[in-house]
Design a protein around this motif. Structure first.
Motif, PDB file in Angstrom:
ATOM      1  N   CYS A   1      15.432   0.307  31.100  1.00 23.31           N
ATOM      2  CA  CYS A   1      14.746   1.616  31.402  1.00 23.31           C
ATOM      3  C   CYS A   1      14.318   2.280  30.142  1.00 23.31           C
ATOM      4  O   CYS A   1      15.098   2.193  29.129  1.00 23.31           O
TER       5      CYS A   1
ATOM      6  N   PHE B   1      17.249  -2.506  35.201  1.00 25.80           N
ATOM      7  CA  PHE B   1      17.004  -2.439  36.586  1.00 25.80           C
ATOM      8  C   PHE B   1      15.786  -3.420  36.974  1.00 25.80           C
ATOM      9  O   PHE B   1      15.104  -3.865  36.023  1.00 25.80           O
TER      10      PHE B   1
ATOM     11  N   ALA C   1      12.193  -4.026  38.677  1.00 23.66           N
ATOM     12  CA  ALA C   1      11.005  -3.369  38.883  1.00 23.66           C
ATOM     13  C   ALA C   1      10.093  -4.153  38.754  1.00 23.66           C
ATOM     14  O   ALA C   1      10.154  -5.534  38.092  1.00 23.66           O
TER      15      ALA C   1
ATOM     16  N   ARG D   1      10.941   3.914  34.261  1.00 24.09           N
ATOM     17  CA  ARG D   1      12.412   4.294  34.068  1.00 24.09           C
ATOM     18  C   ARG D   1      13.115   4.151  35.686  1.00 24.09           C
ATOM     19  O   ARG D   1      12.428   3.546  36.501  1.00 24.09           O
ATOM     20  N   CYS D   2      14.457   4.131  35.512  1.00 24.48           N
ATOM     21  CA  CYS D   2      15.211   3.662  36.630  1.00 24.48           C
ATOM     22  C   CYS D   2      15.168   4.778  37.572  1.00 24.48           C
ATOM     23  O   CYS D   2      14.633   5.930  37.160  1.00 24.48           O
ATOM     24  N   ARG D   3      15.809   4.413  39.021  1.00 26.72           N
ATOM     25  CA  ARG D   3      15.876   5.694  39.454  1.00 26.72           C
ATOM     26  C   ARG D   3      16.552   6.812  39.314  1.00 26.72           C
ATOM     27  O   ARG D   3      15.861   7.977  39.410  1.00 26.72           O
ATOM     28  N   ASP D   4      17.757   6.954  38.519  1.00 27.39           N
ATOM     29  CA  ASP D   4      18.311   7.912  37.979  1.00 27.39           C
ATOM     30  C   ASP D   4      17.456   8.784  37.208  1.00 27.39           C
ATOM     31  O   ASP D   4      17.277  10.088  37.345  1.00 27.39           O
ATOM     32  N   CYS D   5      16.946   7.963  36.054  1.00 25.76           N
ATOM     33  CA  CYS D   5      15.996   8.590  35.092  1.00 25.76           C
ATOM     34  C   CYS D   5      14.921   9.564  35.774  1.00 25.76           C
ATOM     35  O   CYS D   5      14.413  10.512  35.344  1.00 25.76           O
ATOM     36  N   ARG D   6      14.078   8.706  36.766  1.00 24.18           N
ATOM     37  CA  ARG D   6      13.078   9.295  37.468  1.00 24.18           C
ATOM     38  C   ARG D   6      13.511  10.665  38.173  1.00 24.18           C
ATOM     39  O   ARG D   6      12.743  11.739  38.207  1.00 24.18           O
ATOM     40  N   THR D   7      14.677  10.373  38.720  1.00 21.11           N
ATOM     41  CA  THR D   7      15.107  11.678  39.590  1.00 21.11           C
ATOM     42  C   THR D   7      15.486  12.806  38.546  1.00 21.11           C
ATOM     43  O   THR D   7      15.204  14.212  38.850  1.00 21.11           O
TER      44      THR D   7
ATOM     45  N   ARG E   1      12.210  14.540  37.341  1.00 20.46           N
ATOM     46  CA  ARG E   1      11.646  15.623  38.202  1.00 20.46           C
ATOM     47  C   ARG E   1      12.353  16.407  38.168  1.00 20.46           C
ATOM     48  O   ARG E   1      11.664  17.789  38.715  1.00 20.46           O
TER      49      ARG E   1
END
Length: 288
Positions: free
Chosen positions: A262, A269, A271, A276-282, A285
């Motif tokens: 990430c 992660f 991909a 970015r991983c899911r947590d970082c993308r969240t 945002r």
């Protein structure tokens, strides 16, 4: 004194009445009844031949008893008697060697090659078919060639569902190679093109080329083939296997992406590419 003849018997010899044969006479006896219908005259030179086998003598007697035009090929005789194709063929060769049989190959006006069989009741007599005894046409007038009858159409063959060019070429190669197994299976380009879709229909039913080839050339007639293309068309149709059983399509293999680091937290992660991983993308945002 009178002179007596010593050769004259003293008394007459009495002959027994009735049957001439003594009841204790050895050897074969005959009880004959006169034939008035459905009989054939067979010479003792055939019935008591010293060189022919018993099978050849019996087969020669059978052939002389048949009417004109009756089928006398090897397969017909083998179906009539229990000896089989090999022994029947050997007996016919014996009769032919000793002059009791004549087999001649002729070409008909349509171009077919047929075998004419003639049974001879006297081996010393020239063995010729009846048709050969007819007088030849006059030599003064030129003979007009008889018109050839049109070539008989080949039987239909199965049609494939998807006649792909690659499958048709594979079928043509298979048919062209049959002559390596039997020279009678030499096919013309026209006949090959007619038969190829039938071979493709077999290949579509998951029958491999080797299995198709075996089905076409197994148990060929020993006397050869008059119309090899028609014979193969019949086999392609009569022995066509059923379609293969339905198989549900296999589920697609799940995609497994490689491990990425990430860009935000440096955690690993999976991909398709870096990011970015899911947590970082969240989190990104939410901040935005």
């Amino acid at each position: 004194m009178a002179v007596q003849n010593p050769n004259v018997p003293s008394r007459a010899q009495a002959r027994p009445a009735g049957n001439k044969h003594h009841p204790h006479t050895r050897g074969l006896q005959h009880h004959n009844t006169r034939h008035t219908a459905r009989f054939t005259v067979i010479g003792n030179h055939l019935a008591q031949h010293r060189e022919l086998s018993l099978l050849a003598i019996g087969l020669g007697t059978h052939l002389q008893s048949l009417p004109k035009g009756a089928p006398a090929d090897i397969r017909t005789l083998a179906a009539r008697f229990p000896e089989g194709v090999t022994r029947i063929a050997a007996a016919l060769r014996e009769l032919e060697a000793h002059g009791y049989l004549r087999r001649e190959r002729h070409r008909t006006p349509s171009g077919r090659i047929v075998t004419r069989t003639t049974s001879c009741n006297q081996p010393a007599t020239p063995c010729r078919p009846v048709e050969a005894s007819s007088p030849p046409p006059p030599t003064a007038a030129p003979r007009t060639p008889e018109p050839r009858s049109p070539r008989k159409a080949l039987p239909d063959v199965p049609r494939p569902a998807y006649p792909a060019p690659a499958a048709l070429q594979e079928a043509v190669d298979l048919l062209s190679g049959l002559r390596r197994h039997d020279p009678h299976l030499l096919l013309s380009a026209t006949d090959t093109a007619h038969l190829a879709p039938g071979v493709v229909a077999w290949l579509e039913r998951e029958v491999g080329p080797a299995a198709v080839r075996h089905a076409l050339i197994a148990d060929l007639p020993p006397e050869g083939l008059r119309r090899p293309a028609a014979f193969l068309a019949h086999r392609l149709t009569a022995q066509l296997p059923p379609p293969p059983p339905f198989r549900a399509p296999a589920a697609p293999t799940p995609v497994r992406h490689p491990v990425q680091n990430c860009d935000g937290c440096d955690r690993g992660f999976r991909a398709a590419g870096p990011g970015r991983c899911r947590d970082c993308r969240t989190d990104h945002r939410e901040v935005a």
